[in-house]
Scaffold this motif. Structure first.
Motif, PDB file in Angstrom:
ATOM      1  N   LEU A  57      -2.150  -5.793 -10.451  1.00  0.00           N
ATOM      2  CA  LEU A  57      -2.646  -5.091 -11.857  1.00  0.00           C
ATOM      3  C   LEU A  57      -2.274  -3.632 -11.700  1.00  0.00           C
ATOM      4  N   GLN A  58      -2.244  -3.145 -10.342  1.00  0.00           N
ATOM      5  CA  GLN A  58      -1.892  -1.581 -10.323  1.00  0.00           C
ATOM      6  C   GLN A  58      -0.427  -1.327 -10.662  1.00  0.00           C
ATOM      7  N   VAL A  59       0.324  -2.349 -10.083  1.00  0.00           N
ATOM      8  CA  VAL A  59       1.850  -2.173 -10.400  1.00  0.00           C
ATOM      9  C   VAL A  59       2.205  -2.361 -11.951  1.00  0.00           C
ATOM     10  N   SER A  60       1.273  -3.342 -12.519  1.00  0.00           N
ATOM     11  CA  SER A  60       1.552  -3.585 -13.846  1.00  0.00           C
ATOM     12  C   SER A  60       0.987  -2.198 -14.456  1.00  0.00           C
ATOM     13  N   PHE A  61      -0.060  -1.632 -14.123  1.00  0.00           N
ATOM     14  CA  PHE A  61      -0.257  -0.349 -14.941  1.00  0.00           C
ATOM     15  C   PHE A  61       0.741   0.687 -14.913  1.00  0.00           C
ATOM     16  N   GLY A  62       1.439   0.714 -13.722  1.00  0.00           N
ATOM     17  CA  GLY A  62       2.331   1.561 -13.436  1.00  0.00           C
ATOM     18  C   GLY A  62       3.476   1.406 -14.351  1.00  0.00           C
ATOM     19  N   ARG A  63       3.979   0.277 -14.539  1.00  0.00           N
ATOM     20  CA  ARG A  63       4.976  -0.206 -15.475  1.00  0.00           C
ATOM     21  C   ARG A  63       4.691   0.306 -16.972  1.00  0.00           C
ATOM     22  N   PHE A  64       3.398   0.029 -17.388  1.00  0.00           N
ATOM     23  CA  PHE A  64       2.940   0.479 -18.887  1.00  0.00           C
ATOM     24  C   PHE A  64       2.908   1.979 -18.842  1.00  0.00           C
ATOM     25  N   LEU A  65       2.489   2.494 -17.898  1.00  0.00           N
ATOM     26  CA  LEU A  65       2.196   4.029 -17.916  1.00  0.00           C
ATOM     27  C   LEU A  65       3.573   4.775 -18.103  1.00  0.00           C
ATOM     28  N   CYS A 212      -7.796  -0.210 -17.940  1.00  0.00           N
ATOM     29  CA  CYS A 212      -9.169  -1.016 -18.035  1.00  0.00           C
ATOM     30  C   CYS A 212      -9.242  -1.907 -16.609  1.00  0.00           C
ATOM     31  N   ALA A 213      -8.007  -2.665 -16.414  1.00  0.00           N
ATOM     32  CA  ALA A 213      -8.023  -3.596 -15.568  1.00  0.00           C
ATOM     33  C   ALA A 213      -7.791  -3.141 -14.179  1.00  0.00           C
ATOM     34  N   VAL A 214      -7.185  -2.088 -14.064  1.00  0.00           N
ATOM     35  CA  VAL A 214      -6.587  -1.237 -12.723  1.00  0.00           C
ATOM     36  C   VAL A 214      -7.914  -0.616 -12.105  1.00  0.00           C
ATOM     37  N   ILE A 215      -9.010  -0.247 -12.747  1.00  0.00           N
ATOM     38  CA  ILE A 215      -9.987   0.304 -12.305  1.00  0.00           C
ATOM     39  C   ILE A 215     -10.813  -0.444 -11.204  1.00  0.00           C
ATOM     40  N   TRP A 216     -10.777  -1.625 -11.326  1.00  0.00           N
ATOM     41  CA  TRP A 216     -11.348  -2.507 -10.250  1.00  0.00           C
ATOM     42  C   TRP A 216     -10.731  -2.639  -9.222  1.00  0.00           C
ATOM     43  N   VAL A 217      -9.297  -2.658  -8.997  1.00  0.00           N
ATOM     44  CA  VAL A 217      -8.294  -2.589  -7.845  1.00  0.00           C
ATOM     45  C   VAL A 217      -7.606  -1.592  -7.455  1.00  0.00           C
ATOM     46  N   TRP A 218      -8.167  -0.275  -7.832  1.00  0.00           N
ATOM     47  CA  TRP A 218      -7.202   0.934  -7.654  1.00  0.00           C
ATOM     48  C   TRP A 218      -7.169   1.367  -6.098  1.00  0.00           C
ATOM     49  N   GLN A 219      -6.088   1.616  -5.716  1.00  0.00           N
ATOM     50  CA  GLN A 219      -6.071   2.121  -4.435  1.00  0.00           C
ATOM     51  C   GLN A 219      -4.898   3.375  -4.423  1.00  0.00           C
ATOM     52  N   ALA A 220      -5.112   4.400  -3.816  1.00  0.00           N
ATOM     53  CA  ALA A 220      -4.364   5.653  -3.597  1.00  0.00           C
ATOM     54  C   ALA A 220      -2.910   5.100  -3.177  1.00  0.00           C
ATOM     55  N   PRO A 221      -1.937   5.298  -4.071  1.00  0.00           N
ATOM     56  CA  PRO A 221      -0.623   5.101  -3.564  1.00  0.00           C
ATOM     57  C   PRO A 221       0.119   5.990  -2.848  1.00  0.00           C
ATOM     58  N   THR A 222       0.964   5.697  -2.100  1.00  0.00           N
ATOM     59  CA  THR A 222       1.662   6.660  -1.372  1.00  0.00           C
ATOM     60  C   THR A 222       2.717   7.531  -2.222  1.00  0.00           C
ATOM     61  N   GLY A 223       3.575   8.387  -1.747  1.00  0.00           N
ATOM     62  CA  GLY A 223       4.355   9.141  -2.714  1.00  0.00           C
ATOM     63  C   GLY A 223       5.561   8.177  -2.953  1.00  0.00           C
ATOM     64  N   ALA A 224       5.826   7.397  -1.842  1.00  0.00           N
ATOM     65  CA  ALA A 224       7.009   6.472  -2.314  1.00  0.00           C
ATOM     66  C   ALA A 224       6.607   5.350  -3.240  1.00  0.00           C
ATOM     67  N   GLN A 225       5.289   4.963  -3.419  1.00  0.00           N
ATOM     68  CA  GLN A 225       4.734   4.005  -4.516  1.00  0.00           C
ATOM     69  C   GLN A 225       4.698   4.627  -5.594  1.00  0.00           C
ATOM     70  N   TRP A 226       4.146   6.045  -5.763  1.00  0.00           N
ATOM     71  CA  TRP A 226       4.033   6.607  -7.033  1.00  0.00           C
ATOM     72  C   TRP A 226       5.453   6.655  -7.723  1.00  0.00           C
ATOM     73  N   ALA A 227       6.656   6.955  -6.526  1.00  0.00           N
ATOM     74  CA  ALA A 227       8.067   7.124  -7.096  1.00  0.00           C
ATOM     75  C   ALA A 227       8.372   5.661  -7.609  1.00  0.00           C
ATOM     76  N   GLY A 228       7.930   4.658  -7.062  1.00  0.00           N
ATOM     77  CA  GLY A 228       8.236   3.159  -7.469  1.00  0.00           C
ATOM     78  C   GLY A 228       7.868   2.988  -8.492  1.00  0.00           C
ATOM     79  N   MET A 229       6.642   3.294  -9.010  1.00  0.00           N
ATOM     80  CA  MET A 229       6.004   2.773 -10.326  1.00  0.00           C
ATOM     81  C   MET A 229       6.710   3.832 -11.409  1.00  0.00           C
ATOM     82  N   ILE A 230       7.165   5.101 -11.159  1.00  0.00           N
ATOM     83  CA  ILE A 230       7.927   5.804 -12.174  1.00  0.00           C
ATOM     84  C   ILE A 230       9.230   5.127 -12.325  1.00  0.00           C
ATOM     85  N   ALA A 231       9.789   4.749 -11.398  1.00  0.00           N
ATOM     86  CA  ALA A 231      11.169   3.929 -11.513  1.00  0.00           C
ATOM     87  C   ALA A 231      10.918   2.894 -12.259  1.00  0.00           C
TER      88      ALA A 231
END
Length: 307
Positions: A57-65, A212-231
């Motif tokens: 759900l957090q990966v999906s949030f990054g994709r849509f954002l 709304c969905a990611v609120i329940w499963v959110w965890q602080a991403p690493t820098g590499a994970q932020w870059a991955g979600m942006i990509a």
């Protein structure tokens, strides 16, 4: 993710262009390479490749954002004309798409990308079946044959009743069901709204649902994970652009079969990055599903020409 998870051909009432089959093929190949890349990035984010695995759900949030950021920026520059949207249909369609994307990302993290991608190709077949009760469409024997072949391929990959049946395969099947349902509601938008409007509304509503969905499963991403979600978001937005432009330059019946190259790129990426080599069973199941989907595409094209 599948090409149908982008924008189906029926939803693209683009202005008439001079047919450019060669350029259309190149654009579609680029779209499939990018689309397979989104599943690769999702797998990296959903495993420990870039840090502690993120929830689907957090990966999906990054994709849509980040897809929304790219699309909104492009629309702000191009300023296309919008019409009054069918909000209810957009909401239902987007919820199905969000569910399908999230399930697909979960599947990609646990089974080979080639298997997850192959099972996701069931979604046009499932859309055909769902169109019977939801749209009142009639389905002939050729369509049923195509469905039977595709489902046989899915059963080869899922291996029901065996010790090797994997949860990831069932997640991919769930993704195909959700994306098939999404196609039904996309048919209701067909020809009514411009592609840019559909993309913006889809990603805006999807971002709200994912947020709304990611609120329940959110965890602080690493820098590499932020870059991955942006990509992930940027690559998906680019795949949508290539896909739409490919369809604008050739008949859907001609260019859509090239979308099956997504499976080839997914297997290639999985092998190079994660060292996963498709088994004989995976290849057999994938080819069976593609035969069923290709038969359905051929039958649809023949039906349209006769009509």
């Amino acid at each position: 993710m599948t090409p149908q998870a982008l924008v189906p051909p029926a939803a693209l009432p683009s202005p008439a262009r001079r047919a450019e089959p060669g350029r259309a093929i190149i654009l579609m190949i680029c779209a499939t390479a990018l689309l397979a890349g989104t599943t690769l990035i999702a797998k990296a984010l959903g495993t420990d490749a870039l840090g502690a695995a993120l929830h689907p759900l957090q990966v999906s949030f990054g994709r849509f954002l980040f897809a929304w950021v790219v699309i909104a920026a492009a629309i702000a520059v191009l300023r296309p004309k919008f019409s009054k949207p069918d909000v209810k249909t957009h909401v239902i369609r987007t919820f199905c798409g969000w569910a399908g994307v999230s399930l697909m990302f979960a599947a990609a993290a646990s089974i080979p990308l080639s298997d997850a991608t192959a099972i996701s190709f069931l979604n046009p077949v499932l859309a055909m079946i769902l169109a019977i009760p939801l749209l009142g469409e009639r389905v002939g024997r050729w369509r049923w044959l195509a469905a039977a072949i595709a489902f046989a391929g899915a059963m080869i990959l899922i291996r029901p009743g065996s010790a090797v049946m994997q949860t990831g395969a069932l997640l991919a099947l769930g993704a195909a069901c959700a994306l098939g349902l999404e196609l039904i509601f996309m048919k209701r938008l067909s020809g009514r709204e411009a592609p840019a409007q559909i993309l913006l509304i889809n990603n805006s509503i999807g971002l709200a649902i994912a947020g709304c969905a990611v609120i329940w499963v959110w965890q602080a991403p690493t820098g590499a994970q932020w870059a991955g979600m942006i990509a992930l978001g940027c690559v998906m937005a680019c795949a949508q652009v290539f896909f739409i432009n490919a369809l604008a330059r050739a008949d859907a019946s001609f260019i859509t079969p090239f979308s099956y190259l997504t499976l080839v790129f997914a297997a290639l990426y999985d092998g190079v990055v994660f060292g996963v080599i498709p088994t004989a069973v995976s290849i057999m199941g994938a080819l069976t599903i593609i035969c069923g989907a290709a038969l359905l595409a051929w039958r649809e094209a023949t039906h349209r020409r006769k009509g």
